[in-house]
Design an enzyme around this catalytic site. Structure first.
Site, PDB file in Angstrom:
ATOM      1  N   LYS A   1     -40.342   9.249  66.428  1.00  0.00           N
ATOM      2  CA  LYS A   1     -40.857   8.770  65.149  1.00  0.00           C
ATOM      3  C   LYS A   1     -40.833   9.857  64.074  1.00  0.00           C
ATOM      4  O   LYS A   1     -40.576   9.563  62.897  1.00  0.00           O
ATOM      5  CB  LYS A   1     -42.273   8.219  65.331  1.00  0.00           C
ATOM      6  CG  LYS A   1     -42.326   6.925  66.131  1.00  0.00           C
ATOM      7  CD  LYS A   1     -41.467   5.820  65.509  1.00  0.00           C
ATOM      8  CE  LYS A   1     -41.718   4.463  66.131  1.00  0.00           C
ATOM      9  NZ  LYS A   1     -40.851   3.408  65.546  1.00  0.00           N
TER      10      LYS A   1
ATOM     11  N   TYR B   1     -42.315   9.610  72.128  1.00  0.00           N
ATOM     12  CA  TYR B   1     -42.535   8.721  70.987  1.00  0.00           C
ATOM     13  C   TYR B   1     -42.763   9.521  69.706  1.00  0.00           C
ATOM     14  O   TYR B   1     -42.223   9.185  68.649  1.00  0.00           O
ATOM     15  CB  TYR B   1     -43.737   7.830  71.293  1.00  0.00           C
ATOM     16  CG  TYR B   1     -44.008   6.736  70.296  1.00  0.00           C
ATOM     17  CD1 TYR B   1     -43.155   5.645  70.166  1.00  0.00           C
ATOM     18  CD2 TYR B   1     -45.163   6.766  69.514  1.00  0.00           C
ATOM     19  CE1 TYR B   1     -43.433   4.620  69.273  1.00  0.00           C
ATOM     20  CE2 TYR B   1     -45.455   5.745  68.626  1.00  0.00           C
ATOM     21  CZ  TYR B   1     -44.593   4.685  68.502  1.00  0.00           C
ATOM     22  OH  TYR B   1     -44.866   3.675  67.623  1.00  0.00           O
TER      23      TYR B   1
END
Length: 305
Positions: A159, A155
């Site tokens: 991001k 993640y």
């Protein structure tokens, strides 16, 4: 501010943050293409927008493949006559520590967040450039991408990559009048609902009550609706001069994140050999080493569980 006559695509908008973005864009006058992998959630989102006088249609498909990006663009063009705004919000989580994370855990998150953002933006930006139209690209980042977070290798990579792509697209699309920005939301979501530290805030939100001021003000932590206004503003003509930025928002707080900049610069004639670093690195770096992850202040006693 009005988005009358505009058309927006919002990925991952069947529920949660994405639904709040879609609803606010519709409230400001935009027609919206809803996207979700859950057919019922997508249908419910469309019905909600239409019940409030807005216009919406749905594409049920997983974000990531180019084919989904093409379907989203086709739905916008065929149903509403074009597209002006893209919000890339779709995402999944597969949280595990580095040594437990599988290839599939990594690839799934990267595929939806990073590749999905890329394929959707490429499709919409290409269409806008060929049509000679200005447009708004708004990509959803995360504090994890800015600071890192335990158990979120995949993640964090996705991001952080999204913000890097946004800065690149701001350069590449400027001449076409297309802005590209990242929004870093801090809000009650399925992920934060499992964290004991946020329990009092999440429970208040679920009861339809205002979150305690400690969360809204001190932490900048709020509801999905608190983020939606920034999305609609960045989609508007008033924000035509804002591009390549990472804007954090949550609760009562808004932030403009800086681009990475060096905090120490030093020179050594002939270059930095191992021996030169052994002699000077402690003095140069130790007082300026940067923190990782996010740190939160202790909960006030009345909010502790």
């Amino acid at each position: 501010m009005s988005l009358q006559g505009k058309v927006a695509i919002v990925t991952g908008s069947g529920r949660g943050l994405g639904l709040a973005y879609a609803q606010e864009l519709a409230r400001q006058g935009a027609a919206v293409v809803i996207n979700d992998v859950d057919e019922q959630a997508a249908a419910d989102a469309v019905a909600t927008i239409e019940s409030e006088g807005g216009r919406a249609t749905a594409v049920v498909a997983p974000v990531g493949p180019t084919e989904t990006a093409q379907k989203l663009l086709a739905a916008a063009v065929e149903t509403f006559g074009g597209v002006d705004i893209l919000v890339t919000n779709a995402g999944v989580l597969r949280d595990k520590t580095l040594w437990k994370m599988t290839d599939d855990d990594f690839d799934t998150v990267i595929g939806v967040h990073l590749r999905g953002t890329f394929t959707c933006v490429r499709e919409v930006a290409t269409h806008l450039r060929e049509a000679g139209k200005p447009g708004r690209i708004i990509c959803i980042g995360s504090p994890t991408g800015q600071r890192g977070n335990f158990g979120q290798t995949n993640y964090a990579a996705a991001k952080a990559g999204i913000v890097g792509m946004v800065r690149t697209w701001a350069l590449e699309l400027k001449k076409a009048g297309i802005t590209a920005n990242a929004v870093i939301p801090v809000a009650a979501t399925a992920m934060t609902s499992t964290i004991p530290y946020f329990a009092a805030a999440v429970e208040a939100s679920e009861r339809g009550e205002a979150m305690p001021a400690f969360f809204r003000h001190d932490l900048g932590f709020g509801t999905s609706e608190d983020v939606a206004g920034v999305i609609a503003y960045l989609a508007s003509d008033d924000a035509a001069h804002i591009t390549g930025q990472a804007i954090g928002v949550g609760g009562d707080r808004i932030q403009l994140w800086s681009h990475p900049e060096p905090v120490v610069t030093a020179y050594h004639e002939g270059g930095w050999s191992t021996e030169a670093l052994q002699a000077e690195a402690h003095e140069l770096f130790d007082a300026q080493l940067q923190s990782v992850g996010e740190s939160f202040p202790p909960l006030p006693e009345e909010l502790q569980r």
